[in-house]
Scaffold this active site. Structure first.
Site, PDB file in Angstrom:
ATOM      1  N   GLU A 261       0.104   6.793  -7.396  1.00  0.00           N
ATOM      2  CA  GLU A 261      -0.033   5.916  -6.238  1.00  0.00           C
ATOM      3  C   GLU A 261       1.323   5.619  -5.597  1.00  0.00           C
ATOM      4  O   GLU A 261       1.424   5.534  -4.368  1.00  0.00           O
ATOM      5  CB  GLU A 261      -0.730   4.614  -6.643  1.00  0.00           C
ATOM      6  CG  GLU A 261      -2.151   4.795  -7.146  1.00  0.00           C
ATOM      7  CD  GLU A 261      -3.062   5.444  -6.109  1.00  0.00           C
ATOM      8  OE1 GLU A 261      -2.798   5.268  -4.900  1.00  0.00           O
ATOM      9  OE2 GLU A 261      -4.016   6.124  -6.502  1.00  0.00           O
ATOM     10  N   ASP A 344       0.119  13.852  -6.990  1.00  0.00           N
ATOM     11  CA  ASP A 344      -0.049  14.231  -8.403  1.00  0.00           C
ATOM     12  C   ASP A 344       1.273  14.717  -8.985  1.00  0.00           C
ATOM     13  O   ASP A 344       1.690  14.290 -10.073  1.00  0.00           O
ATOM     14  CB  ASP A 344      -1.095  15.335  -8.543  1.00  0.00           C
ATOM     15  CG  ASP A 344      -2.517  14.838  -8.361  1.00  0.00           C
ATOM     16  OD1 ASP A 344      -2.719  13.617  -8.273  1.00  0.00           O
ATOM     17  OD2 ASP A 344      -3.426  15.688  -8.303  1.00  0.00           O
TER      18      ASP A 344
END
Length: 419
Positions: A261, A344
């Site tokens: 995030e 990611d």
């Protein structure tokens, strides 16, 4: 041989990405995997049906001339065009929501409950829908007033200026939602002091994220989904994780998610999202600027609509948007999926928890198909699939194996994934 005995045997062998990936994927089998696949594959059809239901509801407002009646009613109440549009928005939003209600109940409540993803009672869910409806009333009134004003003042080039207006609303929405909208649905409380909180903040500060607190969201009262985000712009930036993530996963998994995030923030995905939204809106409004006058030339009189700048034409614009979103969905998914893959990779570097990341990918596969075909992933996935994410985490682990603590160098982390 059991899965964990396979894992133990694999631990004694040189690290192999494909073997480690397979061991993770095998933790989702049988009825659980079938349920996950069925839920996600059903969502493919929802893309089509959502568009068709939205178009049908708005067509009914045109065909019955209700939209024209609301527009004329608003004109009798005030001479100010902006206020006329805002008054029109009240019956438009309420009646549209009412006509769509059976479909909304099925998609957002019945279907979620059927697959075990809903924790709310119907009354609790309905209460939140009422709050969302009030928020929609305000935002729709403001957006319609602004866009219709642009159409009136620049009838030839309104699509260009309208996209700029919509980008402005998107930016304001990202600014105010964390502070004023999200708390209408959930409680945000500071995360308890402890090592995990300090590790999350240390990651944030290492990546120059200006946040001095971490908030926990009581999302478990709504569903079992795990989630987190770094939301807001400027002074409203907030690091949040939901209580499902905190309570259902070990610290390694939480750190892996927070690293991902934070990647969205550090990589500038928030401004990129606004620009992408603006570009997509530009194309969409250009199509509408060409299609709506032609349709109204044939059917406008029958529907009681005076022209493209008449607020009574709003359902026509909305119906076309609903239909155009259907073919645009694969492109929108791919744009989002690329950014998610970037986050990611950032998260793996930031948190250095490849097994935690793989664990989370498997948990998300409770409601996301774990191993789609390449075409499915291209068309229907707005995030990389679980298989793609696990393999990516294991590939990262293989490249950094010597840098990891000895306990993390095995083929798969032996801690079992709890439901």
């Amino acid at each position: 041989m059991t899965l964990w005995s396979l894992a133990a045997a694999a631990a004694a062998q040189p690290f192999d990405v494909e073997t480690a990936t397979r061991l993770y994927l095998e933790t989702l089998q049988g009825p659980a995997r079938a349920r996950s696949d069925a839920y996600f594959e059903g969502g493919y059809w929802l893309i089509l049906w959502n568009g068709l239901v939205g178009a049908l509801v708005n067509y009914l407002l045109l065909r019955t001339r209700w939209s024209a009646a609301w527009a004329r009613w608003a004109e009798r109440r005030t001479r100010r065009r902006a206020l006329q549009t805002m008054l029109y928005a009240i019956p438009f939003v309420l009646v549209t929501a009412l006509l769509s209600l059976p479909w909304t109940i099925y998609v957002d409540y019945v279907r979620e409950a059927k697959y075990g993803l809903m924790n709310q009672s119907f009354a609790g869910w309905g209460g939140e829908q009422a709050i969302a409806l009030l928020v929609s009333l305000v935002t729709t009134a403001l957006i319609l007033a602004a866009v219709m004003a642009v159409i009136r003042r620049a009838p030839r080039t309104w699509w260009l200026w309208g996209s700029a207006v919509m980008m402005g609303f998107a930016a304001v929405g990202l600014l105010v939602t964390p502070v004023f909208v999200a708390p209408l649905f959930n409680h945000y409380t500071p995360m308890a002091e402890g090592p995990l909180r300090e590790q999350i903040l240390a990651m944030a500060h290492a990546n120059r994220i200006p946040a001095d607190n971490v908030y926990v969201v009581d999302a478990s009262r709504q569903s079992k989904r795990i989630s987190a985000n770094v939301s807001g712009i400027g002074p409203t930036i907030r690091i949040s994780l939901n209580d499902n993530l905190l309570n259902r996963t070990p610290p390694q998994d939480v750190k892996a998610v927070m690293g991902h995030e934070m990647g969205h923030y550090v990589l500038g995905h928030i401004p990129v999202l606004i620009l992408e939204f603006g570009a997509g809106t530009l194309v969409l409004l250009f199509i509408l600027s060409r299609a709506v006058p032609r349709i109204l030339a044939r059917s406008g009189a029958r529907w009681g609509i005076e022209g493209p700048a008449d607020v009574a034409a709003v359902p026509l614009y909305a119906a076309l948007v609903a239909l155009l979103i259907i073919p645009a969905t694969p492109l929108l998914n791919s744009m989002t999926r690329i950014e998610e893959a970037q986050a990611d990779r950032f998260g793996l570097d930031a948190a250095r928890e490849p097994d935690g990341f793989a664990d989370v990918a498997m948990r998300l596969s409770e409601y996301r198909k774990i191993a789609p075909t390449p075409l499915e992933e291209l068309l229907f996935f707005d995030h990389p699939s679980g298989r793609t994410r696990v393999r990516g985490a294991m590939a990262w682990k293989a490249r950094h194996l010597a840098e990891l603590p000895p306990g993390q160098r095995t083929m798969v982390r032996p801690a079992p994934v709890t439901p």
